[in-house]
Design a protein around this motif. Structure first.
Motif, PDB file in Angstrom:
ATOM      1  N   ASN A 251       0.824  -1.209   0.000  1.00 18.97           N
ATOM      2  CA  ASN A 251       0.000   0.000   0.000  1.00 18.97           C
ATOM      3  C   ASN A 251       0.860   1.262   0.000  1.00 18.97           C
ATOM      4  O   ASN A 251       0.564   2.239  -0.695  1.00 18.97           O
ATOM      5  N   ILE A 252       1.933   1.224   0.805  1.00 28.03           N
ATOM      6  CA  ILE A 252       2.835   2.378   0.881  1.00 28.03           C
ATOM      7  C   ILE A 252       3.564   2.551  -0.449  1.00 28.03           C
ATOM      8  O   ILE A 252       3.713   3.666  -0.961  1.00 28.03           O
ATOM      9  N   ALA A 253       4.015   1.432  -1.025  1.00 31.87           N
ATOM     10  CA  ALA A 253       4.705   1.491  -2.319  1.00 31.87           C
ATOM     11  C   ALA A 253       3.786   2.065  -3.392  1.00 31.87           C
ATOM     12  O   ALA A 253       4.205   2.916  -4.195  1.00 31.87           O
ATOM     13  N   ASP A 254       2.537   1.635  -3.410  1.00 31.79           N
ATOM     14  CA  ASP A 254       1.577   2.147  -4.395  1.00 31.79           C
ATOM     15  C   ASP A 254       1.387   3.656  -4.250  1.00 31.79           C
ATOM     16  O   ASP A 254       1.267   4.376  -5.254  1.00 31.79           O
ATOM     17  N   LYS A 255       1.374   4.123  -3.002  1.00 34.95           N
ATOM     18  CA  LYS A 255       1.210   5.559  -2.767  1.00 34.95           C
ATOM     19  C   LYS A 255       2.423   6.339  -3.259  1.00 34.95           C
ATOM     20  O   LYS A 255       2.291   7.412  -3.869  1.00 34.95           O
ATOM     21  N   LEU A 256       3.612   5.787  -3.035  1.00 39.27           N
ATOM     22  CA  LEU A 256       4.834   6.454  -3.490  1.00 39.27           C
ATOM     23  C   LEU A 256       4.918   6.482  -5.012  1.00 39.27           C
ATOM     24  O   LEU A 256       5.422   7.451  -5.592  1.00 39.27           O
TER      25      LEU A 256
END
Length: 248
Positions: free
Chosen positions: A145-150
């Motif tokens: 989820n964090i990677a997708d946001k970045l």
């Protein structure tokens, strides 16, 4: 770049100024980058952690983030130019971001710490483009989820204030997702820059005694790591020194 090999780590022989210049080149070329500071503790850690050893070997820029590493490089006749302390490099990159318009993202520490730090930094660097931040309290199933946001935000630099080895594993994961960002692990720097933890006085920093100040602040957590870790590193350096001298 000139490389200096100390034990199993190939350091980039860079000064602070040269490191900032190289990071700016990576930002301009949109290359995903692992900017890694290695100290004696991490060199010791590599021996017992094959995954960490791989991550370190694949890092794009490796600085000597420890006076003991710089000293060992001179003893072993492979001198590194200077210590590039993580917290100092972070602040130099924030200055560059403020003047050059680079976007930054902060990941790590408690919510109150990271939000407090962001407020302080925005006052200090009036033109700093902070495009987001998140606390460091999340499980591995949140990494995607964090990677997708970045991927959506596309920050130029992501500062990760999480302890080792988690921060190195996390950066390795982000880079595997083809995120074209400079990732820098900064350990406990968020605590210092937020004002929650005091940094050692300037004199102790100049004399490379900052680690003593840190141990005095958190003796239970850090005494074993620094005392026994530094002794282990010293013994390894001495052993390598004797091996080197036997060759001549």
């Amino acid at each position: 770049m000139k490389k200096v090999k100390i034990f199993d780590v190939e350091f980039d022989a860079l000064s602070m100024k040269e490191t900032v210049q190289l990071v700016e080149q990576r930002i301009a070329s949109k290359k995903g980058t692992h900017l890694l500071g290695v100290n004696a503790d991490k060199i010791n850690e590599i021996d017992s952690d094959p995954e960490m050893k791989r991550i370190v070997s694949e890092a794009d820029i490796i600085n000597a983030d420890g006076a003991s590493v710089v000293l060992a490089s001179h003893v072993l006749k492979q001198p590194l130019p200077e210590r590039v302390a993580g917290i100092d490099l972070m602040q130099e990159l924030l200055k560059a971001s403020n003047t050059q318009g680079y976007t930054v993202y902060f990941l790590g520490a408690k919510e109150s710490v990271v939000s407090g730090m962001v407020s302080i930094l925005k006052k200090k660097y009036k033109d700093l483009k902070v495009i987001g931040y998140r606390n460091g309290y999340f499980s591995k199933d949140k990494w995607k989820n964090i990677a997708d946001k970045l991927i959506i935000l596309k920050p130029d630099i992501v500062f990760i204030g999480i302890t080792s080895p988690t921060k190195e594993y996390l950066i390795d994961y982000f880079l595997s997702k083809k995120i074209h960002t400079v990732f820098m692990g900064v350990g406990g720097s968020f605590d210092v820059l937020s004002g929650n933890v005091k940094r050692a006085p300037k004199l102790m920093q100049r004399l490379n005694l900052e680690w003593i100040y840190r141990v005095a602040q958190e003796p239970r957590r850090l005494f074993k790591r620094y005392f026994f870790g530094n002794m282990r590193f010293f013994c390894r350096t001495l052993k390598e020194f004797h091996k080197l001298n036997r060759k001549f």
